[in-house]
Design an enzyme around this catalytic site. Structure first.
Site, PDB file in Angstrom:
ATOM      1  N   GLN A 170     -10.319   2.357   4.196  1.00 22.80           N
ATOM      2  CA  GLN A 170      -9.274   2.465   4.821  1.00 22.80           C
ATOM      3  C   GLN A 170      -9.037   3.586   6.257  1.00 22.80           C
ATOM      4  OE1 GLN A 170      -4.632   2.941   3.968  1.00 22.80           O
ATOM      5  NE2 GLN A 170      -5.352   2.187   2.575  1.00 22.80           N
ATOM      6  N   ASP A 203       0.532  -1.377   0.052  1.00 24.80           N
ATOM      7  CA  ASP A 203      -0.238   0.099  -0.310  1.00 24.80           C
ATOM      8  C   ASP A 203       0.611   1.383   0.433  1.00 24.80           C
ATOM      9  OD1 ASP A 203      -3.002   1.055   0.046  1.00 24.80           O
ATOM     10  OD2 ASP A 203      -2.315   1.829   2.128  1.00 24.80           O
ATOM     11  N   GLN A 212      11.702  -6.043  11.732  1.00 21.07           N
ATOM     12  CA  GLN A 212      10.198  -5.893  11.870  1.00 21.07           C
ATOM     13  C   GLN A 212       9.357  -6.248  11.389  1.00 21.07           C
ATOM     14  OE1 GLN A 212      11.043  -1.534  11.362  1.00 21.07           O
ATOM     15  NE2 GLN A 212      11.265  -0.622  13.728  1.00 21.07           N
ATOM     16  N   SER A 215      -2.343   1.825  11.234  1.00 21.12           N
ATOM     17  CA  SER A 215      -1.408   2.183  12.197  1.00 21.12           C
ATOM     18  C   SER A 215      -1.617   1.272  13.411  1.00 21.12           C
ATOM     19  CB  SER A 215      -1.560   3.978  12.876  1.00 21.12           C
ATOM     20  OG  SER A 215      -1.338   4.621  13.911  1.00 21.12           O
ATOM     21  N   ARG A 245      11.012   5.607  15.913  1.00 14.86           N
ATOM     22  CA  ARG A 245      10.045   6.963  14.285  1.00 14.86           C
ATOM     23  C   ARG A 245       9.655   7.991  15.908  1.00 14.86           C
ATOM     24  NH1 ARG A 245       4.410   5.233  11.891  1.00 14.86           N
ATOM     25  NH2 ARG A 245       6.650   3.862  10.507  1.00 14.86           N
ATOM     26  N   GLU A 298       8.762 -10.164  12.613  1.00 14.32           N
ATOM     27  CA  GLU A 298       8.496  -9.903  13.576  1.00 14.32           C
ATOM     28  C   GLU A 298       6.037  -9.579  14.071  1.00 14.32           C
ATOM     29  OE1 GLU A 298       7.976  -8.361  18.430  1.00 14.32           O
ATOM     30  OE2 GLU A 298       9.008  -7.152  17.149  1.00 14.32           O
ATOM     31  N   ASN A 299       6.592  -8.719  12.890  1.00 12.81           N
ATOM     32  CA  ASN A 299       4.835  -8.609  12.601  1.00 12.81           C
ATOM     33  C   ASN A 299       4.312 -10.208  11.743  1.00 12.81           C
ATOM     34  OD1 ASN A 299       5.450  -5.117  11.515  1.00 12.81           O
ATOM     35  ND2 ASN A 299       5.665  -5.731  13.424  1.00 12.81           N
ATOM     36  N   TYR A 315       3.017  10.321  -0.498  1.00 13.08           N
ATOM     37  CA  TYR A 315       4.127  10.051   0.339  1.00 13.08           C
ATOM     38  C   TYR A 315       4.993  10.621  -0.388  1.00 13.08           C
ATOM     39  CZ  TYR A 315       0.569   6.755   2.529  1.00 13.08           C
ATOM     40  OH  TYR A 315      -0.611   6.337   2.882  1.00 13.08           O
ATOM     41  N   LYS A 366       8.476  -0.306  22.940  1.00 12.50           N
ATOM     42  CA  LYS A 366       9.219   0.182  23.078  1.00 12.50           C
ATOM     43  C   LYS A 366       9.464   1.379  23.772  1.00 12.50           C
ATOM     44  CE  LYS A 366       8.768   1.686  18.419  1.00 12.50           C
ATOM     45  NZ  LYS A 366       9.843   1.909  16.993  1.00 12.50           N
TER      46      LYS A 366
END
Length: 316
Positions: free
Chosen positions: A172, A49, A285, A201, A223, A288-289, A54, A211
């Protein structure tokens, strides 16, 4: 990786999808971004996506270059339009749909976009004009299906009431343990009309990874410390919220999951949700996700997590 049907479309999308907001082409170096994309495919992610806005086209351009060697039918590609691309180019008018679609196709180096989404509702353009333009995009073969992001329920219903246009197959919305607003109206209305949810999100901008220590500065490289990626996090970086998130860790451990996986599994517990969009800056990451896909969790653990978060997010 498990897969789900996206609304009434024939698209089968991975439960975990890879997004590019604030990351690829913007906040993450190209080699790291490409490593994340390669890892996503290795893990079974087939849904990518992005949006024209962006990086003002930078994310689409990165993906166009990074995806060019892969069979086009091996992944589902989604992008969006609405937000300003210049001083004069914005919104969902017929002219903008045609212009922004063609520009996205060039940057993405493809002949067809699987899912073309309205990034927000355009209050300055008639809904019928927007829907007719999107319908023509589908008829032209440049777009397979259409969707929307963050539309209010009454505007979703208004689009459904138009009988002579293409129908939406996706929504979305922002959705996570820290933001449950879509459950009230958008989820049931969409579900009743064959519209699947692709939630963004789901980890609350990374807060639900656990974290962020409520008593310490954000870790270097996270971030929250990034000028490009941390500007949307103020509401979530409050000490009571961070303390509540820390209390979720033993609940996740009881489920046999990391907190990240538990938070994603919580989102995926809903039958309305087709996919949860992750944003990753490192391949580990992504791995793990993806471990959240197919996770079986005792509903009482989810209820306990909701109670913990509800204590700090409940209206005053």
């Amino acid at each position: 990786m498990k897969y789900r049907r996206l609304g009434d479309s024939d698209l089968e999308v991975s439960e975990i999808s890879l997004g590019s907001w604030l990351t690829y082409g913007v906040g993450v170096e190209a080699d790291k971004a490409r490593a994340c994309l390669d890892t996503a495919f290795e893990q079974g992610i087939n849904f990518i996506d992005t949006a024209n806005v962006y990086g003002r086209g930078a994310a689409e351009s990165f993906l166009g270059e990074a995806l060019k060697g892969r069979p086009r039918d091996s992944y589902v590609l989604a992008t969006k339009l609405y937000f300003p691309m210049s001083d004069t180019d914005r919104g969902l008018s017929r002219v903008q749909v045609e212009k922004q679609l063609d520009d996205s196709l060039v940057r993405l180096r493809t002949d067809v976009i699987d899912l073309y989404q309205c990034h927000r509702y355009d209050w300055d353009t008639s809904l019928h004009e927007t829907m007719e333009a999107l319908s023509r995009a589908v008829e032209s073969g440049k777009v397979r299906y259409i969707g929307f992001s963050e539309w209010p329920a009454d505007r979703i219903q208004a689009a459904l009431d138009l009988g002579d246009v293409e129908k939406f197959v996706s929504s979305q919305p922002q959705y996570s343990l820290l933001w449950r607003e879509p459950e009230a109206e958008v989820f049931p209305l969409s579900f009743a009309n064959g519209i699947g949810q692709i939630v963004w999100s789901p980890l609350g901008q990374g807060v639900l990874t656990g974290k962020y220590d409520p008593n310490s500065p954000p870790p270097a490289g996270s971030r929250a410390t990034s000028d490009e990626m941390g500007g949307w996090m103020d509401r979530l970086m409050q000490k009571p919220v961070l303390e509540a998130v820390q209390r979720l860790k033993p609940v996740a451990a009881e489920a046999g999951l990391s907190l990240t996986q538990f938070a994603l599994a919580w989102v995926l517990r809903r039958p309305e949700v087709s996919s949860a969009i992750i944003g990753a800056s490192r391949p580990e990451q992504v791995v793990e996700n993806c471990g959240a896909s197919g996770a079986q969790v005792d509903p009482t653990l989810f209820a306990r997590a909701e109670e913990i978060i509800g204590e700090v997010l409940a209206p005053a």
